[in-house]
Design a protein around this motif. Structure first.
Motif, PDB file in Angstrom:
ATOM      1  N   GLY A  66    -103.320   4.433 -26.290  1.00  0.00           N
ATOM      2  CA  GLY A  66    -102.836   3.250 -24.990  1.00  0.00           C
ATOM      3  C   GLY A  66    -102.090   2.767 -25.000  1.00  0.00           C
ATOM      4  O   GLY A  66    -100.586   2.622 -24.202  1.00  0.00           O
ATOM      5  N   ALA A  67    -102.641   1.430 -25.649  1.00  0.00           N
ATOM      6  CA  ALA A  67    -101.932   0.186 -25.011  1.00  0.00           C
ATOM      7  C   ALA A  67    -100.677   0.146 -25.915  1.00  0.00           C
ATOM      8  O   ALA A  67     -99.415  -0.381 -25.766  1.00  0.00           O
ATOM      9  N   LEU A  68    -100.591   0.985 -27.272  1.00  0.00           N
ATOM     10  CA  LEU A  68     -99.200   1.055 -27.772  1.00  0.00           C
ATOM     11  C   LEU A  68     -98.342   1.981 -27.600  1.00  0.00           C
ATOM     12  O   LEU A  68     -96.783   1.537 -27.123  1.00  0.00           O
ATOM     13  N   GLY A  69     -98.242   2.658 -26.706  1.00  0.00           N
ATOM     14  CA  GLY A  69     -97.702   3.348 -25.571  1.00  0.00           C
ATOM     15  C   GLY A  69     -97.154   2.690 -24.682  1.00  0.00           C
ATOM     16  O   GLY A  69     -96.407   2.678 -24.326  1.00  0.00           O
ATOM     17  N   CYS A  70     -97.829   1.867 -24.416  1.00  0.00           N
ATOM     18  CA  CYS A  70     -97.740   0.400 -22.575  1.00  0.00           C
ATOM     19  C   CYS A  70     -96.971  -0.416 -23.479  1.00  0.00           C
ATOM     20  O   CYS A  70     -95.528  -0.086 -23.336  1.00  0.00           O
ATOM     21  N   ALA A  71     -96.904  -0.502 -24.270  1.00  0.00           N
ATOM     22  CA  ALA A  71     -95.829  -1.438 -25.174  1.00  0.00           C
ATOM     23  C   ALA A  71     -94.666  -1.622 -25.461  1.00  0.00           C
ATOM     24  O   ALA A  71     -93.573  -2.672 -25.412  1.00  0.00           O
ATOM     25  N   LEU A  72     -94.375  -0.083 -25.935  1.00  0.00           N
ATOM     26  CA  LEU A  72     -93.329   0.888 -26.903  1.00  0.00           C
ATOM     27  C   LEU A  72     -93.201   1.337 -24.899  1.00  0.00           C
ATOM     28  O   LEU A  72     -91.405   2.340 -26.189  1.00  0.00           O
ATOM     29  N   SER A  73     -92.775   1.565 -24.259  1.00  0.00           N
ATOM     30  CA  SER A  73     -92.235   2.521 -23.054  1.00  0.00           C
ATOM     31  C   SER A  73     -90.960   2.221 -23.019  1.00  0.00           C
ATOM     32  O   SER A  73     -90.448   0.854 -23.068  1.00  0.00           O
ATOM     33  N   VAL A  78     -92.714   6.576 -18.642  1.00  0.00           N
ATOM     34  CA  VAL A  78     -93.788   6.625 -19.870  1.00  0.00           C
ATOM     35  C   VAL A  78     -95.209   5.811 -20.281  1.00  0.00           C
ATOM     36  O   VAL A  78     -95.837   6.192 -20.387  1.00  0.00           O
ATOM     37  N   ILE A  79     -94.429   4.904 -19.529  1.00  0.00           N
ATOM     38  CA  ILE A  79     -95.589   3.117 -19.027  1.00  0.00           C
ATOM     39  C   ILE A  79     -96.570   3.923 -17.991  1.00  0.00           C
ATOM     40  O   ILE A  79     -97.679   3.521 -18.371  1.00  0.00           O
ATOM     41  N   ILE A  80     -96.104   5.029 -17.610  1.00  0.00           N
ATOM     42  CA  ILE A  80     -97.122   5.357 -16.861  1.00  0.00           C
ATOM     43  C   ILE A  80     -98.503   6.319 -17.143  1.00  0.00           C
ATOM     44  O   ILE A  80     -99.674   6.235 -17.123  1.00  0.00           O
ATOM     45  N   VAL A  81     -97.636   7.453 -18.007  1.00  0.00           N
ATOM     46  CA  VAL A  81     -98.188   7.874 -18.944  1.00  0.00           C
ATOM     47  C   VAL A  81     -99.440   7.407 -19.639  1.00  0.00           C
ATOM     48  O   VAL A  81    -100.214   7.859 -20.130  1.00  0.00           O
ATOM     49  N   ALA A  82     -98.677   6.875 -20.422  1.00  0.00           N
ATOM     50  CA  ALA A  82     -99.578   5.447 -21.627  1.00  0.00           C
ATOM     51  C   ALA A  82    -100.374   5.288 -20.717  1.00  0.00           C
ATOM     52  O   ALA A  82    -101.631   4.701 -21.228  1.00  0.00           O
ATOM     53  N   ARG A  83    -100.606   4.803 -19.814  1.00  0.00           N
ATOM     54  CA  ARG A  83    -101.137   4.216 -18.517  1.00  0.00           C
ATOM     55  C   ARG A  83    -103.075   5.018 -18.719  1.00  0.00           C
ATOM     56  O   ARG A  83    -103.676   4.616 -18.547  1.00  0.00           O
ATOM     57  N   VAL A  84    -102.169   5.526 -17.921  1.00  0.00           N
ATOM     58  CA  VAL A  84    -103.475   7.136 -17.763  1.00  0.00           C
ATOM     59  C   VAL A  84    -104.180   7.520 -18.556  1.00  0.00           C
ATOM     60  O   VAL A  84    -105.392   7.626 -19.031  1.00  0.00           O
ATOM     61  N   ILE A  85    -103.172   7.476 -20.302  1.00  0.00           N
ATOM     62  CA  ILE A  85    -104.251   7.833 -21.845  1.00  0.00           C
ATOM     63  C   ILE A  85    -104.703   6.857 -21.772  1.00  0.00           C
ATOM     64  O   ILE A  85    -106.292   6.719 -21.518  1.00  0.00           O
ATOM     65  N   LEU A  86    -104.353   5.557 -21.633  1.00  0.00           N
ATOM     66  CA  LEU A  86    -105.485   4.074 -21.581  1.00  0.00           C
ATOM     67  C   LEU A  86    -106.707   4.231 -20.875  1.00  0.00           C
ATOM     68  O   LEU A  86    -108.080   3.603 -20.771  1.00  0.00           O
ATOM     69  N   LEU A 149     -99.462  -5.636 -22.756  1.00  0.00           N
ATOM     70  CA  LEU A 149    -100.155  -4.905 -22.829  1.00  0.00           C
ATOM     71  C   LEU A 149    -100.194  -4.033 -24.079  1.00  0.00           C
ATOM     72  O   LEU A 149    -101.464  -3.790 -24.472  1.00  0.00           O
ATOM     73  N   GLY A 150     -99.446  -4.524 -25.420  1.00  0.00           N
ATOM     74  CA  GLY A 150    -100.270  -4.288 -26.569  1.00  0.00           C
ATOM     75  C   GLY A 150    -100.870  -4.482 -27.020  1.00  0.00           C
ATOM     76  O   GLY A 150    -101.710  -4.546 -28.068  1.00  0.00           O
ATOM     77  N   LEU A 151    -100.941  -6.170 -26.812  1.00  0.00           N
ATOM     78  CA  LEU A 151    -102.606  -6.943 -27.270  1.00  0.00           C
ATOM     79  C   LEU A 151    -104.276  -6.555 -27.404  1.00  0.00           C
ATOM     80  O   LEU A 151    -104.770  -6.425 -28.019  1.00  0.00           O
ATOM     81  N   ALA A 152    -103.790  -5.426 -26.186  1.00  0.00           N
ATOM     82  CA  ALA A 152    -104.931  -4.800 -25.938  1.00  0.00           C
ATOM     83  C   ALA A 152    -105.535  -3.592 -27.014  1.00  0.00           C
ATOM     84  O   ALA A 152    -106.841  -3.227 -27.312  1.00  0.00           O
ATOM     85  N   ALA A 153    -104.691  -3.406 -27.959  1.00  0.00           N
ATOM     86  CA  ALA A 153    -104.688  -1.974 -29.272  1.00  0.00           C
ATOM     87  C   ALA A 153    -105.830  -3.624 -29.742  1.00  0.00           C
ATOM     88  O   ALA A 153    -106.556  -2.556 -31.248  1.00  0.00           O
ATOM     89  N   VAL A 154    -106.008  -4.805 -30.241  1.00  0.00           N
ATOM     90  CA  VAL A 154    -106.551  -5.576 -31.065  1.00  0.00           C
ATOM     91  C   VAL A 154    -108.128  -5.668 -30.775  1.00  0.00           C
ATOM     92  O   VAL A 154    -108.787  -5.267 -31.647  1.00  0.00           O
ATOM     93  N   PRO A 155    -108.680  -5.585 -29.498  1.00  0.00           N
ATOM     94  CA  PRO A 155    -109.964  -5.260 -29.614  1.00  0.00           C
ATOM     95  C   PRO A 155    -110.412  -3.940 -29.501  1.00  0.00           C
ATOM     96  O   PRO A 155    -111.438  -3.453 -30.358  1.00  0.00           O
ATOM     97  N   ALA A 156    -109.729  -3.197 -29.055  1.00  0.00           N
ATOM     98  CA  ALA A 156    -109.210  -1.399 -29.918  1.00  0.00           C
ATOM     99  C   ALA A 156    -109.862  -0.799 -30.804  1.00  0.00           C
ATOM    100  O   ALA A 156    -110.642  -0.268 -32.063  1.00  0.00           O
TER     101      ALA A 156
END
Length: 464
Positions: A66-73, A78-86, A149-156
């Protein structure tokens, strides 16, 4: 992270953004919360079937995706769908991670460890604000929001790695009749022989399963249905205080007062510091003050803060007004985090009778997420059209919320769940004084104040 990313995503496409309107700002922000509502409900069932540890591994994978999906939208859809996944991962983690802590921790330290989870959540918010300010000041302005938004992938990713080194929950192992494995897990974390604890867990698992069998049928009992509806209403109304609207849109609000983007992002760090300090204070207060008294203090403080914010927005534009509004946001957050949020997540674990606790808490928390999404969706639109009057509307709404809380919510401090259930079943409101003494032997098992048992576990299961 979305608080700092929104000002950049809202820019025109020529500046790297998606040219958001107030309505689409709300949609981008609220989409995560809709996903979180589903994730919070589904994660508990998945964890019961798959185990806590493996569920956390799965959540971490969804979180990274989800985090990478947001960052690469490439566009708004696409960013809305990625944030639902997140959001699915956010809701799932908010349920499973503290649940695991509550089930693994020794009874004498459960309350402390669950409270540290609360502190880490608020600390994470502060770290996010600091990262946003740094990226906003020194990052690539075209792509700063993507890095945020991509930084959220680090703690994940850290969660995924760390989950490989933790054991499975002993409570889940017992529920699967894997007693030897549960015994081995507890042996690693206990000084004493874990055999009696394994026996106790087995008893509690059996008792809970029996009590919650046919839980939907219990809702036909008038007092059970009444307290369940009160809890659901409390969950739905909780977000009307507007705390997440302030947390999500603080930089946007400050920019509307005349501050530049970087100044607004730096100013928002103050909100994170106040939220963290207030949570620490609130965790100390809640062990010594009645829940309803804390709600009364917090509610009055929130109402006054909203009124003050509404009036401040009506002042002539100036740097002083910008700093005044920032200061009033901090006052609002101090009242909310110290008195209101702390009590909400505790009472969610305390007011539902055991026989419908799973259904009641699940629905109430779902309504809390959906209410959060609704307020988040509407807030930027209201600010755009009504300006500071939006906060005066929040003040009026919170008068009704406070009245609801004081009229319907029972007092739960110093009452075991059994005592409270007995009072409600006898037609009492749950606000009456009770006698405390030897008859409350189960209190240490179920009260969050004691740092033991299902009460603190229920609190940990709910907090997001």
């Amino acid at each position: 992270m979305i608080a700092g990313a929104l000002p950049f995503i809202s820019r025109p496409a020529s500046q790297g953004g998606f040219d958001l309107t107030p309505a689409t700002e709300g949609l981008v922000t609220a989409s995560l919360l809709v996903g979180a509502a589903g994730g919070a409900i589904a994660a508990g069932r998945v964890a019961d079937w798959w185990g806590r540890r493996r569920t956390m591994l799965g959540i971490a994978v969804v979180f990274v995706a989800g985090a990478l999906g947001c960052a690469l939208s490439p566009n708004l859809t696409v960013i809305i769908v990625a944030r639902v996944i997140l959001g699915l991962a956010v809701g799932g983690a908010s349920t499973i991670v503290p649940m695991f802590i509550g089930e693994l921790a020794p009874a004498s330290r459960r309350g402390q460890l669950v409270s540290r989870n609360e502190l880490m959540i608020i600390t994470g918010e502060l770290v996010a604000y600091i990262c946003n300010a740094v990226l906003g000041a020194w990052g690539d302005q075209m792509h700063a929001w993507r890095w945020m938004l991509g930084l959220a992938a680090v703690p994940a990713a850290a969660l995924w790695i760390g989950a490989h080194f933790i054991p499975e929950s002993p409570r889940w192992l017992v529920s699967q009749r894997r007693h030897a494995e549960a015994h081995e897990v507890l042996r690693r974390f206990r000084h004493e022989d874990p055999a009696p604890e394994v026996h106790t867990i087995e008893h509690l698992v059996t008792k809970t399963a029996a009590a919650q069998k046919n839980s939907r049928q219990h809702l036909h009992t008038p007092w059970v249905r009444r307290i369940t509806l009160i809890g659901i209403g409390y969950g739905a109304m909780f977000q009307l205080c507007g705390v997440n609207a302030v947390l999500y849109f603080a930089p946007t609000l400050l920019m509307q007062t005349g501050l530049g983007t970087n100044a607004a992002l730096v100013g928002t760090i103050g909100n994170g510091v106040i939220a963290l300090a207030s949570t620490i204070v609130g965790l100390r207060i809640v062990a010594h003050r009645d829940r309803r008294a804390m709600l009364r203090i917090g509610g009055i403080g929130i109402i006054c803060s909203h009124v003050a914010l509404g009036l401040a927005f009506m002042l002539p534009a100036s740097l002083s007004r910008s700093y005044l509004i920032l200061a009033l946001m901090m006052v609002f957050l101090a009242f909310n985090e110290t008195f209101t949020s702390i009590v909400f997540w505790l009472m969610m674990s305390e007011i539902f009778p055991l026989r419908v606790r799973g259904v009641g808490m699940g629905v109430a928390i779902m309504f809390q997420w959906l209410s959060n999404a609704s307020v988040t969706q509407m807030f930027p639109v209201m600010i755009s059209h009504l300006g500071g009057t939006t906060f005066l509307i929040f003040a009026v709404l919170n008068i009704g919320v406070l009245a609801f809380q004081l009229k319907f919510l029972p007092e739960t401090r110093n009452r075991s769940l059994e005592q409270l259930e007995k009072q409600l079943a006898n037609g009492q409101s749950g606000k009456e004084p009770i006698e405390t003494g030897a008859g409350s032997a189960s209190e240490a098992e179920v009260r969050p104040d004691s740092g033991t048992g299902t009460g603190s576990q229920g609190y940990s299961e709910s907090r997001t």
